[in-house]
Design a protein around this motif. Structure first.
Motif, PDB file in Angstrom:
ATOM      1  N   GLN A  22       1.772  11.899  -9.678  1.00 11.21           N
ATOM      2  CA  GLN A  22       0.732  12.921  -9.573  1.00 11.21           C
ATOM      3  C   GLN A  22       1.286  14.269  -9.135  1.00 11.21           C
ATOM      4  O   GLN A  22       0.744  15.316  -9.487  1.00 11.21           O
ATOM      5  CB  GLN A  22      -0.353  12.453  -8.602  1.00 11.21           C
ATOM      6  N   PHE A  23       2.368  14.240  -8.353  1.00 13.09           N
ATOM      7  CA  PHE A  23       2.974  15.481  -7.870  1.00 13.09           C
ATOM      8  C   PHE A  23       4.465  15.477  -8.218  1.00 13.09           C
ATOM      9  O   PHE A  23       5.317  15.376  -7.330  1.00 13.09           O
ATOM     10  CB  PHE A  23       2.782  15.624  -6.357  1.00 13.09           C
ATOM     11  N   PRO A  24       4.814  15.573  -9.496  1.00  7.50           N
ATOM     12  CA  PRO A  24       6.212  15.409  -9.920  1.00  7.50           C
ATOM     13  C   PRO A  24       7.156  16.465  -9.377  1.00  7.50           C
ATOM     14  O   PRO A  24       8.352  16.220  -9.275  1.00  7.50           O
ATOM     15  CB  PRO A  24       6.122  15.473 -11.449  1.00  7.50           C
ATOM     16  N   ASN A  25       6.655  17.631  -9.022  1.00 14.25           N
ATOM     17  CA  ASN A  25       7.530  18.719  -8.579  1.00 14.25           C
ATOM     18  C   ASN A  25       7.453  18.957  -7.083  1.00 14.25           C
ATOM     19  O   ASN A  25       7.982  19.946  -6.581  1.00 14.25           O
ATOM     20  CB  ASN A  25       7.165  20.016  -9.321  1.00 14.25           C
ATOM     21  N   ALA A  26       6.785  18.063  -6.365  1.00 17.38           N
ATOM     22  CA  ALA A  26       6.586  18.275  -4.935  1.00 17.38           C
ATOM     23  C   ALA A  26       7.557  17.442  -4.126  1.00 17.38           C
ATOM     24  O   ALA A  26       8.140  16.474  -4.606  1.00 17.38           O
ATOM     25  CB  ALA A  26       5.148  17.931  -4.553  1.00 17.38           C
ATOM     26  N   ASP A  27       7.719  17.839  -2.855  1.00 12.78           N
ATOM     27  CA  ASP A  27       8.541  17.083  -1.913  1.00 12.78           C
ATOM     28  C   ASP A  27       7.696  15.925  -1.387  1.00 12.78           C
ATOM     29  O   ASP A  27       6.762  16.120  -0.617  1.00 12.78           O
ATOM     30  CB  ASP A  27       8.965  18.003  -0.761  1.00 12.78           C
ATOM     31  N   VAL A  28       8.005  14.718  -1.792  1.00 16.88           N
ATOM     32  CA  VAL A  28       7.177  13.569  -1.418  1.00 16.88           C
ATOM     33  C   VAL A  28       7.819  12.728  -0.324  1.00 16.88           C
ATOM     34  O   VAL A  28       7.367  11.626  -0.050  1.00 16.88           O
ATOM     35  CB  VAL A  28       6.889  12.670  -2.648  1.00 16.88           C
ATOM     36  N   ILE A  47       0.843  -1.202   0.000  1.00 18.01           N
ATOM     37  CA  ILE A  47       0.000   0.000   0.000  1.00 18.01           C
ATOM     38  C   ILE A  47       0.874   1.246   0.000  1.00 18.01           C
ATOM     39  O   ILE A  47       0.665   2.182  -0.778  1.00 18.01           O
ATOM     40  CB  ILE A  47      -0.946  -0.008   1.215  1.00 18.01           C
ATOM     41  N   SER A  48       1.862   1.266   0.889  1.00 19.41           N
ATOM     42  CA  SER A  48       2.760   2.412   0.970  1.00 19.41           C
ATOM     43  C   SER A  48       3.567   2.583  -0.313  1.00 19.41           C
ATOM     44  O   SER A  48       3.743   3.692  -0.814  1.00 19.41           O
ATOM     45  CB  SER A  48       3.700   2.248   2.167  1.00 19.41           C
ATOM     46  N   TYR A  49       4.033   1.462  -0.870  1.00 16.57           N
ATOM     47  CA  TYR A  49       4.890   1.513  -2.058  1.00 16.57           C
ATOM     48  C   TYR A  49       4.124   2.043  -3.267  1.00 16.57           C
ATOM     49  O   TYR A  49       4.598   2.930  -3.975  1.00 16.57           O
ATOM     50  CB  TYR A  49       5.429   0.113  -2.342  1.00 16.57           C
ATOM     51  N   LEU A  50       2.915   1.515  -3.500  1.00 13.34           N
ATOM     52  CA  LEU A  50       2.146   1.959  -4.660  1.00 13.34           C
ATOM     53  C   LEU A  50       1.689   3.403  -4.498  1.00 13.34           C
ATOM     54  O   LEU A  50       1.682   4.182  -5.458  1.00 13.34           O
ATOM     55  CB  LEU A  50       0.937   1.051  -4.895  1.00 13.34           C
ATOM     56  N   ASN A  51       1.323   3.791  -3.267  1.00  9.00           N
ATOM     57  CA  ASN A  51       0.965   5.186  -3.022  1.00  9.00           C
ATOM     58  C   ASN A  51       2.131   6.117  -3.320  1.00  9.00           C
ATOM     59  O   ASN A  51       1.956   7.207  -3.870  1.00  9.00           O
ATOM     60  CB  ASN A  51       0.514   5.376  -1.576  1.00  9.00           C
ATOM     61  N   SER A  52       3.343   5.685  -2.954  1.00  6.85           N
ATOM     62  CA  SER A  52       4.523   6.504  -3.220  1.00  6.85           C
ATOM     63  C   SER A  52       4.757   6.657  -4.720  1.00  6.85           C
ATOM     64  O   SER A  52       5.085   7.745  -5.203  1.00  6.85           O
ATOM     65  CB  SER A  52       5.757   5.875  -2.567  1.00  6.85           C
ATOM     66  N   LEU A  53       4.578   5.567  -5.478  1.00  5.14           N
ATOM     67  CA  LEU A  53       4.759   5.637  -6.923  1.00  5.14           C
ATOM     68  C   LEU A  53       3.734   6.586  -7.566  1.00  5.14           C
ATOM     69  O   LEU A  53       4.081   7.398  -8.430  1.00  5.14           O
ATOM     70  CB  LEU A  53       4.627   4.240  -7.535  1.00  5.14           C
ATOM     71  N   PHE A  92      -1.573   7.047 -12.475  1.00  6.52           N
ATOM     72  CA  PHE A  92      -0.241   7.588 -12.738  1.00  6.52           C
ATOM     73  C   PHE A  92      -0.287   8.828 -13.632  1.00  6.52           C
ATOM     74  O   PHE A  92       0.696   9.170 -14.274  1.00  6.52           O
ATOM     75  CB  PHE A  92       0.639   6.504 -13.365  1.00  6.52           C
ATOM     76  N   LYS A  93      -1.438   9.511 -13.615  1.00  2.00           N
ATOM     77  CA  LYS A  93      -1.540  10.767 -14.353  1.00  2.00           C
ATOM     78  C   LYS A  93      -1.197  11.921 -13.435  1.00  2.00           C
ATOM     79  O   LYS A  93      -1.484  11.892 -12.240  1.00  2.00           O
ATOM     80  CB  LYS A  93      -2.961  10.953 -14.901  1.00  2.00           C
ATOM     81  N   ARG A  94      -0.609  12.953 -13.981  1.00  2.00           N
ATOM     82  CA  ARG A  94      -0.221  14.104 -13.168  1.00  2.00           C
ATOM     83  C   ARG A  94      -1.451  14.853 -12.671  1.00  2.00           C
ATOM     84  O   ARG A  94      -2.395  15.088 -13.414  1.00  2.00           O
ATOM     85  CB  ARG A  94       0.643  15.072 -13.980  1.00  2.00           C
ATOM     86  N   ALA A  95      -1.400  15.234 -11.402  1.00  2.17           N
ATOM     87  CA  ALA A  95      -2.500  16.003 -10.837  1.00  2.17           C
ATOM     88  C   ALA A  95      -2.545  17.410 -11.389  1.00  2.17           C
ATOM     89  O   ALA A  95      -3.528  18.113 -11.258  1.00  2.17           O
ATOM     90  CB  ALA A  95      -2.371  16.054  -9.315  1.00  2.17           C
ATOM     91  N   THR A  96      -1.454  17.853 -12.043  1.00  2.44           N
ATOM     92  CA  THR A  96      -1.371  19.225 -12.551  1.00  2.44           C
ATOM     93  C   THR A  96      -1.803  19.336 -14.006  1.00  2.44           C
ATOM     94  O   THR A  96      -1.697  20.391 -14.596  1.00  2.44           O
ATOM     95  CB  THR A  96       0.066  19.754 -12.421  1.00  2.44           C
ATOM     96  N   GLU A  97      -2.273  18.208 -14.600  1.00  3.06           N
ATOM     97  CA  GLU A  97      -2.653  18.259 -16.003  1.00  3.06           C
ATOM     98  C   GLU A  97      -3.757  19.286 -16.214  1.00  3.06           C
ATOM     99  O   GLU A  97      -4.716  19.360 -15.472  1.00  3.06           O
ATOM    100  CB  GLU A  97      -3.134  16.883 -16.469  1.00  3.06           C
ATOM    101  N   GLY A  98      -3.621  20.080 -17.255  1.00  3.62           N
ATOM    102  CA  GLY A  98      -4.599  21.106 -17.577  1.00  3.62           C
ATOM    103  C   GLY A  98      -4.363  22.404 -16.857  1.00  3.62           C
ATOM    104  O   GLY A  98      -4.989  23.419 -17.154  1.00  3.62           O
ATOM    105  N   GLY A  99      -3.499  22.380 -15.843  1.00  8.59           N
ATOM    106  CA  GLY A  99      -3.268  23.621 -15.106  1.00  8.59           C
ATOM    107  C   GLY A  99      -1.800  23.871 -14.871  1.00  8.59           C
ATOM    108  O   GLY A  99      -1.425  24.667 -14.025  1.00  8.59           O
ATOM    109  N   ALA A 100      -0.948  23.181 -15.603  1.00  4.32           N
ATOM    110  CA  ALA A 100       0.494  23.280 -15.365  1.00  4.32           C
ATOM    111  C   ALA A 100       1.037  24.659 -15.690  1.00  4.32           C
ATOM    112  O   ALA A 100       2.038  25.086 -15.135  1.00  4.32           O
ATOM    113  CB  ALA A 100       1.217  22.230 -16.199  1.00  4.32           C
TER     114      ALA A 100
END
Length: 302
Positions: free
Chosen positions: A111-117, A100-106, A130-138
């Motif tokens: 989803q947050f490629p530029n964030a501190d995860v 659960i932790s591993y897949l959430n991390s992936l 695995f789609k970016r959460a910033t799509e459409g608003g990047a």
């Protein structure tokens, strides 16, 4: 050397890939455990169609099931290797929590490629996959977020919990209406389950210290939405964190104290990043957070 084709682990069937991943006792137990938290193909409907049964399975299932299916199979193979080489087999519950932790991390990284995860506390949308959460608003300009000073006669307590598979820590810092640090502290956490428990421990420790070092009204700021939701529920908590949440609610009742959610961008002073270290600084702070404290004060005076 003479070898047998029978599975060395269960001794029931011939050991081919389908048996290892779908039929062996440990594999079926893990499939059952993961099916309780993920949408997985029903094992009893999966058929051994030959050498390419796995590829055919992945083609036939929805895209949202492919990643959970693959990591489950990956974990089964890991456990199979451990047992084959006479090592302790990972427990089903341990494997469940790890996956659960591993897949959430992936998904978080995608989803947050530029964030501190590192702290793993952003809300992951399973439907987003695995789609970016910033799509459409990047391309939208981002507005600078600021930490806000408490009002005169009040205090602000910022807390932070950090968790990785290797270590965990809790940090807290109390400041007055001028931004002056009353105390800062960090604590290495042992036997911590996950990021949510790390945050709850930071909240509990921070409240205890704040009640000791100030008589003023305190606003506690956390960047963990799940912890805040647990604390503010009107009904008794029945989660695995129940005892911890009960203690926090009792501490909140000792004095007028607010608990609010803030952005992770303005909670950079969290001392939880000082992993493996326990310390307390009265009217001071360690060098590791000096820049973050300076930035907070600068943004407040802009």
């Amino acid at each position: 050397m003479g070898t047998s084709g029978t599975c060395t682990l269960c001794g029931v069937e011939d050991e081919d890939s389908f048996h290892v991943f779908m039929r062996c006792a440990h594999a079926t137990s893990l499939w059952k455990a993961m099916s309780e938290v993920w949408s997985l193909p029903r094992v009893e409907l999966i058929r051994n169609t030959g050498k390419e049964w796995l590829l055919q399975l992945l083609v036939s299932i929805p895209e949202t099931q492919r990643a959970p299916t693959l990591v489950t199979i990956w974990r089964i193979w890991h456990a199979h290797n451990e047992m084959t080489h006479k090592k302790p087999c990972p427990s089903i519950e341990g494997s469940r929590r790890f996956l659960i932790s591993y897949l959430n991390s992936l998904m978080m990284i995608k989803q947050f490629p530029n964030a501190d995860v590192v702290k793993g506390k952003m809300v992951v949308d399973p439907d987003q996959g695995f789609k970016r959460a910033t799509e459409g608003g990047a391309n939208r300009p981002s507005q600078k977020k600021r930490w806000i000073l408490p009002k005169p006669g009040k205090m602000k307590l910022n807390v932070d919990g950090a968790y990785t598979m290797i270590s965990a820590g809790a940090g807290m810092i109390l400041r007055d209406s001028t931004g002056e640090v009353i105390f800062s502290a960090c604590r290495a956490l042992e036997n911590c389950r996950d990021a949510t428990e790390a945050e709850l421990l930071a909240i509990e420790e921070g409240l205890r210290l704040a009640l000791l070092w100030t008589q003023m009204e305190v606003t506690l700021e956390t960047d963990c939405a799940e912890s805040l939701e647990f604390i503010q529920q009107s009904t008794p908590n029945t989660s695995i964190y129940a005892s911890r949440i009960t203690v926090i609610r009792e501490l909140l009742g000792e004095r007028e104290t607010k608990v609010v959610k803030i952005s992770r961008d303005v909670n950079g002073v969290g001392l939880a990043r000082v992993h493996g270290r326990t310390g307390f600084w009265l009217r001071s702070f360690p060098e590791e957070v000096a820049v973050a404290i300076s930035n907070d004060c600068s943004s407040c005076s802009d």
